[in-house]
Design a protein around this motif. Sequence first.
Motif, short mmCIF file in Angstrom:
data_model
loop_
_atom_site.label_atom_id
_atom_site.label_comp_id
_atom_site.label_asym_id
_atom_site.label_seq_id
_atom_site.Cartn_x
_atom_site.Cartn_y
_atom_site.Cartn_z
N VAL A 258 0.83 -1.19 0.00
CA VAL A 258 0.00 0.00 0.00
C VAL A 258 0.87 1.25 0.00
O VAL A 258 0.59 2.23 -0.69
N ARG A 259 1.93 1.22 0.78
CA ARG A 259 2.86 2.34 0.84
C ARG A 259 4.26 1.78 1.12
O ARG A 259 4.44 1.00 2.03
N GLU A 262 6.65 3.56 5.44
CA GLU A 262 5.66 3.88 6.46
C GLU A 262 6.38 4.43 7.68
O GLU A 262 7.10 3.70 8.37
N ALA A 333 -6.32 -3.73 1.17
CA ALA A 333 -5.51 -2.62 0.66
C ALA A 333 -6.39 -1.44 0.25
O ALA A 333 -6.04 -0.28 0.49
N ALA A 334 -7.55 -1.71 -0.34
CA ALA A 334 -8.46 -0.64 -0.73
C ALA A 334 -8.97 0.11 0.50
O ALA A 334 -9.08 1.35 0.48
N VAL A 336 -7.37 0.41 3.37
CA VAL A 336 -6.26 1.17 3.93
C VAL A 336 -6.02 2.44 3.10
O VAL A 336 -5.75 3.51 3.66
N ARG A 337 -6.13 2.33 1.79
CA ARG A 337 -5.96 3.53 0.95
C ARG A 337 -7.07 4.55 1.22
O ARG A 337 -6.82 5.76 1.21
N TRP A 339 -8.66 4.93 4.08
CA TRP A 339 -8.31 5.52 5.39
C TRP A 339 -7.21 6.56 5.23
O TRP A 339 -7.26 7.65 5.80
N ASP A 340 -6.21 6.24 4.41
CA ASP A 340 -5.11 7.16 4.16
C ASP A 340 -5.62 8.43 3.49
O ASP A 340 -5.26 9.55 3.88
N ALA A 341 -6.49 8.28 2.49
CA ALA A 341 -7.02 9.43 1.76
C ALA A 341 -7.90 10.32 2.64
O ALA A 341 -8.01 11.53 2.41
N ARG A 344 -6.26 9.69 7.65
CA ARG A 344 -5.92 8.77 8.74
C ARG A 344 -6.59 9.14 10.06
O ARG A 344 -5.93 9.40 11.07
#
Length: 417
Positions: A258-259, A262, A333-334, A336-337, A339-341, A344
């Motif tokens: 995902v990244r 980190e 992964a989707a 988590v992305r 959440w990141d967008a 967080r």
Amino acid sequence: MEFAAQRQALVAHLRTAQDVSEPVAEAMLAVPRHLFVPGVEPEAAYRDEPIVTKRDAEGRPISSSSQPAIMATMLGQLGVEPGHRVLEIGAGTGYNAALLAHLAGPGGRVVALDIDEDTVEQARRHLAAAGVTGVEVLCRDGAGGHPALAPYDRLIATVGVWDLAPAWLAQLGPGGRLVAPLDLRGVQVSAAMERDGERWVSRSVAPCGFMRMRGSLTGTETLEVLRRDPELLLMLPEAREVGDVPAALDAAPTEITVRREEAAPPFTVAMGVALWLALHEPRWCVVSGDLGGGPGLTPGIVQPDGIAVLAAQGSLVARGHGAGGARLAAELAAHVRAWDAAGRPEASALRIEAYPGDPASRRKAGGPATGGTAGGQGGRDATPAGEPERGAVTSGAVTSGTVVIGKRHTTLVVGFG
């Protein structure tokens, strides 16, 4: 004083990692933790680690001395002052009750409740060995509180609670405050709640993880022992079919990065993703133990055909195991992305309102109720009024909307900001 240097080192360590109020620091410096875990080497007693002190017949931990970091956080949220009367739900080793007694000072009083007689007797012995006075330890189901000494100025639960017991709210006096590890669809947050008219509103929220409360207030969460040595546990917000998880974990994983770099601590990432999944993903789970990167809590998604878990060490990776592992890793992964967008969002940004009363009754009266769906928010089904733990996101994205969760005795309205 014996092992004073170790206590000083522990408090210094905590202060480098978090805010610790002066009264709480003084209490932790004064109370000898090693006397409350007599089977543990004194040096180990002053590490910032939880210590399991009792297990059930199946090997599941059911009592412990909590990690000092979360104890300091919760005591800071509680804000005990000299002369306060305090009710503690979950006596454990008696160590937290001793800290409360120090904070309540001259004129204060602490009542600690535990459901197990042997735990109560043990806590009494530890308190006596430490010379602590002003604490009464009683054996009873904590859900009923202890009305004989009500009203209380403060109430703290040192076990994970699925709902707020009516007795607790009734036994807190005007201006009283409650701090409890409250369940939000399987995620626990330490919520400091105060009365605001007919509802209770959070004044602060922090991430946490506690063994679940037993007795009449037992919730829907389940804990499955996957392995005993090394210990590996699977935690679910409610019982459901998950297949052969140990066999799936033994299979070679499919990894989706995902990244690549980190920077955030693994625990911070894990708790943030776990909270996001709890609000969005009905198949979510937590694995507790060592999956190859050291002991800890690992959020993920589990179905009968596989499991996907998060790895956050240097890079952020969704790791899928079993026949359906690749698909589940892509779905994790989707999440988590997303959440990141969303920036967080963390537990500390949550606002929680608790409306006492049966959820079905509140719905008839026009109050908050579970039900409804929101597009793109995990595909939850519409919920019958009053059914526990089946509420849905009712408006907008998680960072701007709210989640309504129907419990047995309260309705929770949860949102960010």
